[in-house]
Design an enzyme around this catalytic site. Structure first.
Site, PDB file in Angstrom:
ATOM      1  NE  ARG A   1      -4.060  -1.946   2.223  1.00  0.00           N
ATOM      2  CZ  ARG A   1      -5.309  -1.581   1.913  1.00  0.00           C
ATOM      3  NH1 ARG A   1      -5.607  -0.320   1.733  1.00  0.00           N
ATOM      4  NH2 ARG A   1      -6.252  -2.494   1.789  1.00  0.00           N
TER       5      ARG A   1
ATOM      6  CB  SER B   1      -4.530 -14.501   4.933  1.00  0.00           C
ATOM      7  OG  SER B   1      -5.215 -13.407   5.458  1.00  0.00           O
TER       8      SER B   1
ATOM      9  CB  CYS C   1      -9.514 -16.926  16.564  1.00  0.00           C
ATOM     10  SG  CYS C   1      -7.943 -16.127  16.855  1.00  0.00           S
TER      11      CYS C   1
ATOM     12  CB  VAL D   1      12.716 -20.339   4.747  1.00  0.00           C
ATOM     13  CG1 VAL D   1      14.135 -19.759   4.855  1.00  0.00           C
ATOM     14  CG2 VAL D   1      11.859 -19.489   3.817  1.00  0.00           C
TER      15      VAL D   1
ATOM     16  CG  ASP E   1       0.834 -16.060  16.992  1.00  0.00           C
ATOM     17  OD1 ASP E   1       0.406 -14.911  17.243  1.00  0.00           O
ATOM     18  OD2 ASP E   1       0.079 -17.033  16.786  1.00  0.00           O
TER      19      ASP E   1
ATOM     20  CG  ASN F   1      -4.495  -8.730  11.429  1.00  0.00           C
ATOM     21  OD1 ASN F   1      -4.465  -8.489  10.233  1.00  0.00           O
ATOM     22  ND2 ASN F   1      -5.099  -9.783  11.922  1.00  0.00           N
TER      23      ASN F   1
END
Lengths: 552, 552
Positions: free
Chosen positions: B22, B39, B43, B81, B284, B306
């Site tokens: 953005r 994504s 939860c 990775v 996390d 987020n």
């Protein structure tokens, strides 16, 4: 022992007494009220009329005996204070049951005389099926009339909180309701575009909404059968509810030289003191002031009545405290919608001379996979300071939470950017990972620093009509574009915008949009990052634009 | 063009990429993830298992194509990775589908590697009916197992958020659930007394709650049939869910010399930068820090992921912004209760060395005549500054709103007294005239300035047991007193207290109480105003006391 006399025993008056007693046993507290009821919930009346509240007692949980026992306060209902001699600190009181008068004295006087429904000076208002909505007595009268006469139609005059709540409740009783409002919009505390969303919902629920219409007279004699409007139209009706506003009961105040403010209510300082020494005013008879502008405002409401009453009780018993002002927060439920507002509307903010940013943010209250439903948040912020000025929210669920977060943030002088940083409670049954409030702050903040300026549908229409040239880009799917789009828009879906940016004129004012605003912002960023000079995102997207086009 | 490589494509990693894009088109953005999904809403998994969410696609609304189209970001799932050479700024990546490896380079590296469910080192965890709750793949596995094997019983190991949500969802599918928690209480982010309220509710809903129990092994071979506890007890079971916590995936970070913090997660500054230049950590896998104490805390949650992702995206593209820390806010729904907390618990605050005031406030979310139901708010405040430190709320409705108001207030450094002044939205369908949050602030403020000090049931019991003499007065009705009262209490109903105050010893420490606290405060004021030296109101009244006696 010092004597405290309070006139009025609803929310504010009883709050004064209770707080004064909590602070001191060394004061004699007496309350007079000309009405029959004490400490009742006036806001619950529509729900009694509609039947959601079964029993009037639920709205009047406390009586004089309760106050005597708990607080050692003497409450005399059906006792009207007829005159006051403030030189002598005495009052003449009439017992409305026995019709006898007697004299009482005080050291401190509190005016908690409340407000009375305004009855417009038109013929027919005395008829048996015409009611105001104000106190427990007439709540009973309205419900009784509905229960016994089973009206098929009702006309509500006045489109404020109570008018709308009554519209809902009467509709739920199977009555066909017409709402007549003098102004061009219902719910004047909202901006017109947000009020129009509420009006649309009323129409969906079969309430006929007539704005810009003034009642000329009520026709039919003893029992009104039609409402005649200034426009010449007549609305047939079996019942009329008048809710055109309330007026503070300032008569006694004026008699003893208490100053009335610009709003028509009693002028008080932050300690709830009037200009006359030892005379306080609280609740619906007193002015409040805006926490944002500092100017006096009159927003009679139970929560403010409780608050100002408690503050006066504190001050009278020697506590050092002050009223901090209100945001004019309001909320109401009408059918499937909750509607809330706090602080300044766009209209207010413009009148106050702020340079503002306006955002329409359309977001679900929680993830759609757990039943989330969209709300529309209209937020107004001050471009110069970055501070939030106000918010209006319309939606089916989660509205009360978001408005209270805005209230709290604005009370602490929050800037729009602060909202993103709030660690609000997230779990799917309650909110989205970024709460709608946070998105609101993010979008406003981006707009301030010219990263992502916004344009409202009204601004776009106004500027286009006045000859301003725009290239307008619809970034949605072809099907969406073909269904409905902004006048003059060309269609470039977001996925193609990077490649097709070169087709566009970088130096022309550009407006991009999507359905609700988020993809529009993504498109806006692409063009800005490709060197476009002035790119606006249409606030609230095509959804908001079509709403505006339809309603104005 | 500069290259940004992000490892991890769930909440944080994709937020970094989206925000960076953005802000700039001049950066190449690549995301690698060893898992299959992008994504997603971790939860939401319990609700998929329980069937409230019909389709896994609802939890994974976005795929790689969507990100490419919208943000021009290349996401490669099932790409692990394997190693990083930060001197060269290169990484070796294995395509897990083809099993081929290749090398890619970067200018900036973001570690968004998330966390993995901790599997306790006991025998039996590999069995086919033992599951962790972590990602979309095993959400599918659990639901599939439940759908096909129709277990009658389930054992959930671990009483945190996810464990409780799973307990609810499996119970709703007709499964008899046992919850085993190693600690003496479920939900460690809550104080023990508040957690006990949740445990009681679970028991009411037929979930068997076993606290202070550690699992020794899972018995039964290929398919577990019983859970053996250290205490020797065995719980028969058809299904085992492990939710004993998650561990940050710090392996890659350690390999390139990234510092790990005291919490075990990656240490970052407020710009989400690690100690290694050009290496960021978000979500996390990264530590956060307390907005109140400034100390590092680890509270992995989608909303924080987020947030930190977006902040890193901003910093990487040159924006001047910082993470402001978290309050550790959490909320969850379990059967008919919502349970929320923010800031410091009583236990936390004591550990941090604060001199605190603790209040239990029991209030309906809205008037009872419109369906209001009681919530319990436990609030903790700092006596020295008057500031709010934290709140915990348990109740059937309106909990999410109140916690978010507390979150917002605490974020702005609110003092308890500030809460009373908030102009929160009042109408009977949404709130009481004085909102529970306002009452909380009022009672705490009164307690601070010794007008109305509070004592918790635990304090009273502790002090009585250690020989402190109290006169304890029950101010309720005779019937209430006879049903259950505080040990050692004498009965003087509020209405008699003024007259009978002279029977009592003004110099003895006095505790008054009612059912929930409000009348107790009225009684307290009467005695204080009659010259009693030390009068405490029992926090949360007899209701809270009986709850504590029953549970501890």
């Amino acid at each position: 022992m010092k004597k405290l006399m309070i006139i009025g025993s609803v929310a504010a008056g009883t709050s004064v007494g209770a707080k004064a007693r909590r602070n001191s046993e060394d004061i004699q507290i007496t309350i007079y009220d000309r009405d029959t009821d004490i400490s009742y919930s006036g806001c619950g009346i529509p729900y009694y009329v509609g039947g959601e509240v079964a029993d009037l007692d639920d709205l009047t949980p406390r009586n004089a005996a309760w106050f005597k026992k708990r607080y050692n306060i003497d409450i005399h209902t059906q006792h009207e204070v007829e005159s006051i001699n403030h030189q002598e600190k005495t009052a003449v009181i009439r017992n409305l049951i026995t019709n006898e008068t007697f004299m009482d004295s005080y050291d401190t006087l509190v005016l908690a005389t409340g407000a009375t429904s305004f009855v417009p000076p038109i013929s027919g208002v005395e008829a048996e099926n015409v009611f105001s909505v104000r106190n427990i007595r007439n709540a009973g009268e309205i419900r009784n009339y509905v229960d016994t006469h089973l009206p098929k139609t009702a006309t509500i005059v006045g489109g404020g909180f109570i008018g709308l709540e009554m519209a809902e409740q009467l509709t739920q009783r199977g009555i066909e309701v017409t709402l007549v409002e003098r102004l061009p919009q219902i719910m004047p505390p909202l901006d017109q575009d947000m009020a129009a969303r509420v009006a649309e919902h009323l129409e969906e629920k079969n309430v006929s909404v007539m704005t810009g219409e003034t009642v000329k007279s009520l026709q039919g004699g003893k029992r009104i059968t039609s409402v005649l409007l200034e426009s010449g139209q007549a609305v047939e009706t079996d019942l009329v509810i008048l809710s055109v506003g309330i007026r503070p009961n300032t008569e006694l105040a004026k008699e003893i030289g208490v100053e009335i403010g610009s709003t028509g209510a009693i002028k008080v300082n932050r300690k709830m003191q009037t200009n006359v020494p030892n005379v306080y005013a609280v609740g619906d008879v007193a002015e409040s002031f805006s926490l944002i502008t500092g100017k006096p405002i009159y927003r009679p409401l139970g929560s403010t009545a409780n608050k100002t009453g408690r503050i006066a009780g504190q001050v009278i018993t020697g506590e050092d405290t002050e009223h901090r002002g209100i945001l004019g927060t309001g909320i109401f439920k009408v059918f499937d919608l909750a509607v809330a507002q706090t602080g300044l509307t766009e209209k207010d903010a413009v009148e106050e001379g702020y340079t503002i940013e306006v955002l329409h943010n359309i977001k679900p209250d929680r993830p759609e996979y757990l039943g989330g439903k969209e709300m529309v948040i209209k937020a107004v912020a001050d471009r110069r300071t970055g501070k939030l000025l106000g918010a209006q929210i319309v939606g089916p669920q989660g509205v009360d939470k978001r408005i209270d977060v805005f209230v709290t943030a604005i009370s602490f002088g929050a800037k729009a950017e602060d909202l993103f940083h709030l660690d609000l409670a997230y779990a799917p049954p309650f909110a989205t990972t970024k709460d709608p409030v946070m998105y609101t702050g993010m979008a406003l903040h981006n707009a301030f620093n010219e990263k992502a300026p916004l344009i409202t549908p009204q601004q776009l229409i106004r500027e286009t009509e006045s000859g301003e040239a725009f290239q307008i880009i619809d970034t949605r799917s072809k099907a969406q574009f073909e269904k409905a789009h902004v006048k003059g828009a060309i269609h470039i879906p977001l996925g193609d915008l990077r490649n097709r940016a070169s087709e566009l004129n970088r130096d022309l004012k550009t407006v991009v949009y999507c359905n609700k605003g988020v993809t529009g912002n993504a498109a806006q960023n692409i063009l800005i990052n490709h060197g476009f000079k002035q790119v606006y995102n249409l606030s609230g997207g095509n959804k908001n634009y079509q709403h505006v086009v339809k309603n104005f």
